[in-house]
Design an enzyme around this catalytic site. Structure first.
Site, PDB file in Angstrom:
ATOM      1  N   LYS A  23       0.949  -1.135   0.052  1.00 50.98           N
ATOM      2  CA  LYS A  23      -0.048   0.006   0.142  1.00 50.98           C
ATOM      3  C   LYS A  23       0.895   1.421   0.157  1.00 50.98           C
ATOM      4  O   LYS A  23       0.645   2.028  -0.810  1.00 50.98           O
ATOM      5  CB  LYS A  23      -0.729  -0.093   1.100  1.00 50.98           C
ATOM      6  CG  LYS A  23      -1.982   1.028   1.403  1.00 50.98           C
ATOM      7  CD  LYS A  23      -2.936   0.831   2.053  1.00 50.98           C
ATOM      8  CE  LYS A  23      -2.949   0.756   3.715  1.00 50.98           C
ATOM      9  NZ  LYS A  23      -2.690   1.836   4.357  1.00 50.98           N
ATOM     10  N   SER A  24       1.883   1.176   0.792  1.00 48.69           N
ATOM     11  CA  SER A  24       2.996   2.488   0.790  1.00 48.69           C
ATOM     12  C   SER A  24       3.478   2.683  -0.539  1.00 48.69           C
ATOM     13  O   SER A  24       3.347   3.915  -0.792  1.00 48.69           O
ATOM     14  CB  SER A  24       3.854   2.230   2.130  1.00 48.69           C
ATOM     15  OG  SER A  24       3.256   2.185   3.336  1.00 48.69           O
ATOM     16  N   GLY A  96      -5.148   8.049   5.346  1.00 48.53           N
ATOM     17  CA  GLY A  96      -4.040   8.957   6.040  1.00 48.53           C
ATOM     18  C   GLY A  96      -2.784   8.885   5.299  1.00 48.53           C
ATOM     19  O   GLY A  96      -2.247  10.072   4.964  1.00 48.53           O
ATOM     20  N   SER A 169       6.731   9.303  12.211  1.00 54.56           N
ATOM     21  CA  SER A 169       5.831   9.298  11.111  1.00 54.56           C
ATOM     22  C   SER A 169       6.389   9.544   9.807  1.00 54.56           C
ATOM     23  O   SER A 169       7.036  10.558   9.239  1.00 54.56           O
ATOM     24  CB  SER A 169       4.648  10.370  11.182  1.00 54.56           C
ATOM     25  OG  SER A 169       3.778  10.327  10.019  1.00 54.56           O
ATOM     26  N   ASP A 322       1.528  -1.222  11.986  1.00 56.15           N
ATOM     27  CA  ASP A 322       0.332  -1.494  11.527  1.00 56.15           C
ATOM     28  C   ASP A 322      -0.043  -3.018  11.801  1.00 56.15           C
ATOM     29  O   ASP A 322      -1.205  -3.473  11.607  1.00 56.15           O
ATOM     30  CB  ASP A 322       0.100  -1.596   9.847  1.00 56.15           C
ATOM     31  CG  ASP A 322       0.047   0.042   9.488  1.00 56.15           C
ATOM     32  OD1 ASP A 322      -0.308   0.719  10.247  1.00 56.15           O
ATOM     33  OD2 ASP A 322       0.624   0.281   8.457  1.00 56.15           O
ATOM     34  N   LYS A 349      -4.635   5.911  14.485  1.00 47.97           N
ATOM     35  CA  LYS A 349      -4.901   5.214  13.162  1.00 47.97           C
ATOM     36  C   LYS A 349      -6.344   5.243  12.633  1.00 47.97           C
ATOM     37  O   LYS A 349      -6.927   5.993  13.294  1.00 47.97           O
ATOM     38  CB  LYS A 349      -4.291   3.927  13.121  1.00 47.97           C
ATOM     39  CG  LYS A 349      -2.787   3.843  13.647  1.00 47.97           C
ATOM     40  CD  LYS A 349      -1.869   4.358  12.610  1.00 47.97           C
ATOM     41  CE  LYS A 349      -0.245   4.315  12.889  1.00 47.97           C
ATOM     42  NZ  LYS A 349       0.327   5.213  11.654  1.00 47.97           N
ATOM     43  N   ARG A 397      -7.701  -3.203   9.485  1.00 46.15           N
ATOM     44  CA  ARG A 397      -6.648  -4.137  10.239  1.00 46.15           C
ATOM     45  C   ARG A 397      -7.590  -4.754  11.277  1.00 46.15           C
ATOM     46  O   ARG A 397      -6.827  -6.030  11.669  1.00 46.15           O
ATOM     47  CB  ARG A 397      -5.292  -3.505  10.400  1.00 46.15           C
ATOM     48  CG  ARG A 397      -4.728  -2.906   9.318  1.00 46.15           C
ATOM     49  CD  ARG A 397      -3.200  -2.737   9.377  1.00 46.15           C
ATOM     50  NE  ARG A 397      -2.566  -1.797   8.387  1.00 46.15           N
ATOM     51  CZ  ARG A 397      -2.196  -2.185   7.207  1.00 46.15           C
ATOM     52  NH1 ARG A 397      -2.468  -3.373   6.657  1.00 46.15           N
ATOM     53  NH2 ARG A 397      -2.053  -1.299   6.213  1.00 46.15           N
TER      54      ARG A 397
HETATM   55  C1  S3P Z   1       2.373   4.918   6.231  1.00 39.99           C
HETATM   56  C2  S3P Z   1       3.060   5.108   7.345  1.00 39.99           C
HETATM   57  C3  S3P Z   1       2.506   4.646   8.752  1.00 39.99           C
HETATM   58  C4  S3P Z   1       1.456   3.579   8.390  1.00 39.99           C
HETATM   59  C5  S3P Z   1       0.537   3.823   7.232  1.00 39.99           C
HETATM   60  C6  S3P Z   1       1.284   3.687   6.048  1.00 39.99           C
HETATM   61  C7  S3P Z   1       3.134   5.222   5.117  1.00 39.99           C
HETATM   62  O1  S3P Z   1       1.819   5.783   9.224  1.00 39.99           O
HETATM   63  O2  S3P Z   1       0.747   3.302   9.572  1.00 39.99           O
HETATM   64  O3  S3P Z   1      -0.181   2.779   7.159  1.00 39.99           O
HETATM   65  O4  S3P Z   1       2.801   4.728   3.769  1.00 39.99           O
HETATM   66  O5  S3P Z   1       3.845   6.353   5.060  1.00 39.99           O
HETATM   67  P1  S3P Z   1       2.609   6.909   9.884  1.00 39.99           P
HETATM   68  O6  S3P Z   1       3.811   7.180   9.175  1.00 39.99           O
HETATM   69  O7  S3P Z   1       1.830   7.992  10.428  1.00 39.99           O
HETATM   70  O8  S3P Z   1       3.059   6.282  11.356  1.00 39.99           O
END
Ligand code: S3P
Length: 447
Positions: A23-24, A96, A169, A322, A349, A397
């Site tokens: 996903k990221s 997010g 983050s 996560d 989250k 999740r």
């Molecule tokens: C993510 C970073 C994480 C993670 C999210 C995906 C990303 O959040 O929890 O599911 O893709 O950069 P944070 O960076 O706010 O901890």
């Protein structure tokens, strides 16, 4: 319409399960494709609701984003600072990552962009991105508490900044680096705790000048030279280790299981869960390690076996942030008391995951405590009772973690709504059922 699902004791989980794309990395591939000149081709993109919302957002900025019949995605970019003003509000859905990274993109040029999201995203804090963007000269106008909906207006000239992250983050780091692409000079982000580095890897992959220096104490200093010309690049997205966590833990818990998970990302900044499971005595082997688009991957083979409780240190949290809900499920089946420290970020989250995990496990009969920011699960060593319906509260999740619990618990476990699962793991139910699970539409048996 909510879709309740019920998960009953599974058959041994066997065969090979290809979990969807990371996903990221998928969000970033679409976004960087839009910031590059030329056509970027993306293979293995996660076609989940979160990433589709980001694709729609990049279209709203004027980029050409299309899916071919062969499942390949093509993005024609407009270049750094080249986004057009969106004519309508951008809806990031549940994501997010989507909204925070896109705020950085919106900041690159003097346009005004409006963002909103679903009921979960509208509760989440955006001030953590608005504050550093404000220092760069960006105007962010948000609802009370720094919540969505909000508007981002980029200045005529962005100011490069040096910024130390107050929270660990990757989303905030990435928003600043994305905005920094549009600023003359060097933008520096200091992260006292290392977080996932997909943005840095992809910036380099698309031709930006990024320097990363390790600091004493384990943190990093990341410096980006602004106003580069990014050039289109192919991206192959690995299978998501955060999604692989669910079938992997299911296979550890269900007797007789031996499951293969091919092509999973093994980036050390994402691999904390597997490190933890190995410490708990899990039988997991990594085969055929290789690299794709600068990211390490391997095939995982997971076999059922007993787990023993451990203490998970707070320093490990960013590399498995996560994965705590499903780790807590595994801990309920382990021998002894598992302590997971430093989970404050879980509260902000998709839902308050610290509370949701603790309440859900307690409803399934486990002994669980939350002490400050620590989660403590007392594993009975003889399984979990189950026999509960877990409220999902728009959190994919939480939904998947408790369906995994149902696969090995004495009584079935139900969730009140499966809709959110499509944000990160479309096809979860079918894939798991093909491997041996028994998940179907329905409510808890009361008989
Ligand atoms: C993510 C970073 C994480 C993670 C999210 C995906 C990303 O959040 O929890 O599911 O893709 O950069 P944070 O960076 O706010 O901890």
């Amino acid at each position: 319409m909510p879709t309740p699902l019920i998960s009953r004791r599974a058959q041994p989980l066997t065969g090979s399960v290809r979990v969807p794309g990371d996903k990221s990395i998928s969000h970033r591939a679409i976004i960087f494709g839009g910031l590059a000149i030329g056509e970027s081709v993306i293979d293995g993109l996660l076609e989940g609701d979160d990433v589709l919302a980001t694709a729609a957002a990049m279209r709203a900025f004027g980029c050409d984003v299309t899916r071919g019949g062969d499942g390949r995605w093509r993005v024609h970019g407009r270049g750094v600072g080249g986004m057009a003003e969106p004519v309508d509000v951008i809806d990031c859905g549940n994501s997010g990552t989507g909204v925070r990274l896109l705020m950085g993109v919106a900041a690159q040029q003097p346009i005004t962009s409006f963002f909103t999201g679903d009921g979960s995203l509208r509760r989440r804090p955006m001030g953590r991105v608005a504050a550093p963007l404000g220092r760069m000269g960006v105007t962010v106008t948000a609802r009370g508490g720094g919540r969505l909906p909000l508007a981002v207006t980029g200045p005529e000239i962005l100011m490069p900044i040096e910024y130390e992250l107050p929270v660990a983050s990757a989303q905030v780091k990435s928003a600043i680096l994305l905005a920094g692409l549009g600023a003359p000079g060097e933008t520096t982000v200091i992260e006292p705790k290392r977080t996932r580095d997909h943005t840095e890897t992809m910036l380099r992959h698309f031709g930006a000048d990024v320097r990363v220096a390790d600091m004493s104490g384990g943190g990093r200093r990341i410096t980006l030279v602004g106003e580069p010309e990014l050039m289109a690049r192919p991206v192959v997205v690995p299978a998501d280790p955060s999604s692989a966590a669910f079938p992997a833990i299911a296979a550890l818990l269900v007797e007789g299981s031996e499951l293969r998970l091919p092509g999973v990302g093994t980036n050390p900044l994402r691999f904390g869960l597997f490190e933890t499971l190995l410490e708990m005595g899990a039988d997991i082997t990594l085969e055929n390690p290789r690299e794709e688009a600068g990211e390490p991957i391997a095939d995982l083979v997971v076999r059922h076996g007993p787990l023993k409780a451990i203490e998970v240190p707070a320093e490990r949290a960013p590399s498995m942030i996560d994965e705590y809900p499903v780790l807590a499920v595994a801990a309920a089946f382990a021998e002894g008391t598992t302590v997971m420290r430093g989970l404050e970020e879980l509260r902000v989250k998709e839902s308050d995951r610290l509370a949701a995990t603790a309440h859900g496990l307690a409803a399934c009969g486990a002994r669980v405590e939350v002490e400050g920011d620590d989660l403590i699960v007392h594993g009975a060593g003889n399984g979990l009772a189950g026999g509960a319906t877990i409220p999902v509260d728009l959190d994919h999740r939480i939904a998947m973690a408790f369906l995994v619990a149902g696969m090995a618990a004495a009584k079935p476990v139900a969730i009140d709504d499966a809709t959110a699962i499509a944000t990160s793991f479309p096809g979860f139910q079918n894939l798991m059922n093909q491997a041996g699970a028994a998940i179907e539409v329905g409510v808890e048996d009361t008989a």
